[in-house]
Design a protein around this motif. Structure first.
Motif, PDB file in Angstrom:
ATOM      1  N   LYS A 113      70.875  50.018  -9.826  1.00 33.81           N
ATOM      2  CA  LYS A 113      69.782  50.958 -10.077  1.00 33.81           C
ATOM      3  C   LYS A 113      68.798  50.914  -8.910  1.00 33.81           C
ATOM      4  CE  LYS A 113      65.409  51.900 -11.537  1.00 33.81           C
ATOM      5  NZ  LYS A 113      64.101  51.263 -11.334  1.00 33.81           N
ATOM      6  N   GLY A 122      58.894  54.579 -16.209  1.00 38.36           N
ATOM      7  CA  GLY A 122      59.651  53.386 -15.826  1.00 38.36           C
ATOM      8  C   GLY A 122      61.017  53.317 -16.501  1.00 38.36           C
ATOM      9  N   ASP A 171      64.993  51.934 -15.558  1.00 36.23           N
ATOM     10  CA  ASP A 171      65.512  50.565 -15.742  1.00 36.23           C
ATOM     11  C   ASP A 171      66.332  50.521 -17.029  1.00 36.23           C
ATOM     12  OD1 ASP A 171      64.037  49.660 -13.523  1.00 36.23           O
ATOM     13  OD2 ASP A 171      62.269  49.222 -14.761  1.00 36.23           O
ATOM     14  N   LYS A 204      55.130  45.353 -14.239  1.00 39.72           N
ATOM     15  CA  LYS A 204      55.908  46.586 -14.365  1.00 39.72           C
ATOM     16  C   LYS A 204      57.231  46.536 -13.591  1.00 39.72           C
ATOM     17  CE  LYS A 204      54.313  49.357 -10.548  1.00 39.72           C
ATOM     18  NZ  LYS A 204      54.170  50.697 -10.081  1.00 39.72           N
TER      19      LYS A 204
END
Ligand code: ADP
Ligand code: ASP
Ligand code: MG
Length: 422
Positions: A7, A151, A154, A209
């Motif tokens: 990723k 976010g 992920d 984060k």
């Protein structure tokens, strides 16, 4: 041969030059004999830009249409990476969320992944094709594009890794691993070779984060082996197979790695909370419930709560925190229920920060919180609220003191990188 999901985050995908660097890392990984799928984020800043367009178009935007707009950032980078890989002579194709498909619920803008039909993906990987998947998006039960919350790429990567039963999920970002605290705030932060799922989950949920919280809980539940590592490396850098980054592992695996154990594993700061004080709430059974029931019904997550000692007979102040983004709605709801709750005034403060220390060592050692309170008191930092869990202590302080507090605590728990070790 292994099956690996890679990723790449927004900074790694920001522009043609960086996408070429990413394509090279992917090519090398496949050339080492592995089957690979790649999950990508939108270019850095792009999702913010798209969110702003939605706000400008309609401040009370419909989340389903918001998803149509913000999912576009990842669509662009997935196509661009497939094109760049093809230019390097690799077989590659993109798979949009609806094409796999990645099924989600209908909670637009914060959808949860259900299951992923991975058969087509596996067949293509086995045929030597590199699968490029836009992160952050799936398809809801309503048949419309849905995004997973900020976010969220992920989580896409971990979900794809679980679906294809990958041997590893490598999360490439702009730092080379998980550190004892944000290395951009504390220069002496130390890179961790490994961290347990439980600690990473706690760190992510209190503001680190580097990984989205849901991605960690999913990896823990599905037993996905996750590594956090840097995409900003030279062509001759060691492969991800050599595990140059930070591994997120189970407790048992951590013991096997024989790491020097620390009382505190990491420190995180979160400036996205706001404090609310309700004054002169009646001190009687049911009063607190009448405050928090309407907030819960509106899906507002209340974090820290303090009920002060009654200031006058039969009355008390109640202090709590909510996400800053929900502060305006919180105030409106409380005003709406003012009569039922029976408070006098609402006082709010958006300029607060939550500082948290996390470590499984807390289970077996006393005095860890006391060290935190003393270190802060010695530097005159006032603590406005406290909350704890089995492996975490959080305190609420003035936002201006965030960096100072994190540095002081980092030193107080002996986490600073020493010159010899560096
Ligand atoms: P990406 O765009 O690759 O998803 P993010 O910006 O979401 O990257 O996450 C990486 C950032 O997380 C780093 O640049 C760093 O500033 C921040 N961060 C916060 N806490 C930590 C930590 N404990 N270890 C490493 N990075 C951290
Ligand atoms: N592009 C999305 C965001 O900025 C998802 C991600 O990068 O993980 O939140
Ligand atoms: Mg991220």
């Amino acid at each position: 041969m292994a099956r690996i999901v890679m990723k790449f985050g927004g900074t790694s995908m920001a522009g043609t030059e960086r996408i070429r660097r990413v394509a090279n890392i992917v090519r090398r990984q496949q050339a080492a004999g592995h089957e690979v799928a790649v999950v990508v984020s939108a270019m850095a800043g792009e999702t913010d830009r798209l969110v702003n367009f939605c706000r400008e178009a309609n401040p009370l935007y419909d989340p389903a249409e918001y998803d149509v707009v913000v999912a576009a950032g990842e669509q662009i980078t997935s196509g661009l990476l497939a094109l760049t890989l093809q230019a390097l002579g690799c077989k590659a194709r993109s798979w949009l969320g609806w094409q796999l498909p990645i099924h989600t619920d209908n909670a637009h803008a914060k959808a949860r992944i259900g299951d992923i039909d991975a058969d087509g993906l596996i067949a293509s990987m086995q045929a030597g094709e590199i699968a490029v998947i836009p992160g952050f998006q799936g398809i809801g039960e309503d048949g419309r594009v849905a995004t997973l919350g900020r976010g969220g790429s992920d989580t896409s990567a971990v979900a794809v890794a679980a679906a294809v039963k990958a041997d590893r999920c490598d999360i490439y970002t702009d730092v080379d691993g998980v550190y004892t605290t944000d290395p951009r705030i504390v220069a002496k932060a130390r890179k961790l070779k490994a961290v347990t799922f439980e600690e990473m989950l706690e760190l992510a949920s209190v503001g680190s984060k580097v990984l989205q919280t849901r991605s960690v809980s999913l990896a823990m539940k599905e037993g996905v082996r996750v590594q956090v590592l840097s995409s900003f490396v030279d062509d001759d850098a060691p492969l991800a197979d050599d595990l140059p980054g930070t591994l997120i592992v189970s407790d048992e695996e951590l013991e096997g790695l024989n790491m020097e154990s620390q009382l505190i594993t990491g420190i995180a700061a979160d400036k996205n909370e706001a404090k609310v004080i309700l004054t002169r709430v009646p001190d009687r059974p049911g009063a607190v419930a009448s405050i928090f029931t309407p907030l819960a019904a509106a899906s507002i997550n209340v974090d820290m709560i303090i009920q002060n000692v009654g200031r006058e007979k039969g009355e008390t102040d109640v202090t709590f925190t909510v996400p800053s983004a929900d502060l305006v709605r919180t105030q409106a709801l409380l005003e709406e229920h003012k009569e039922t709750i029976g408070f006098n005034r609402i006082i709010t403060d958006g300029k607060v920060a939550k500082i948290s220390i996390v470590g499984v060592g807390m289970r077996s050692h006393a005095g860890i919180a006391a060290t935190m309170f003393k270190a802060m008191a010695d530097r005159g930092i006032n603590i406005q609220a406290i909350s704890t869990s089995e492996i975490k202590v959080s305190v609420l302080i003035d936002e201006d003191e965030t960096e100072l507090a994190v540095r002081i605590l980092h030193t107080a728990y002996g986490l600073d990188e020493t010159d010899e070790a560096a």
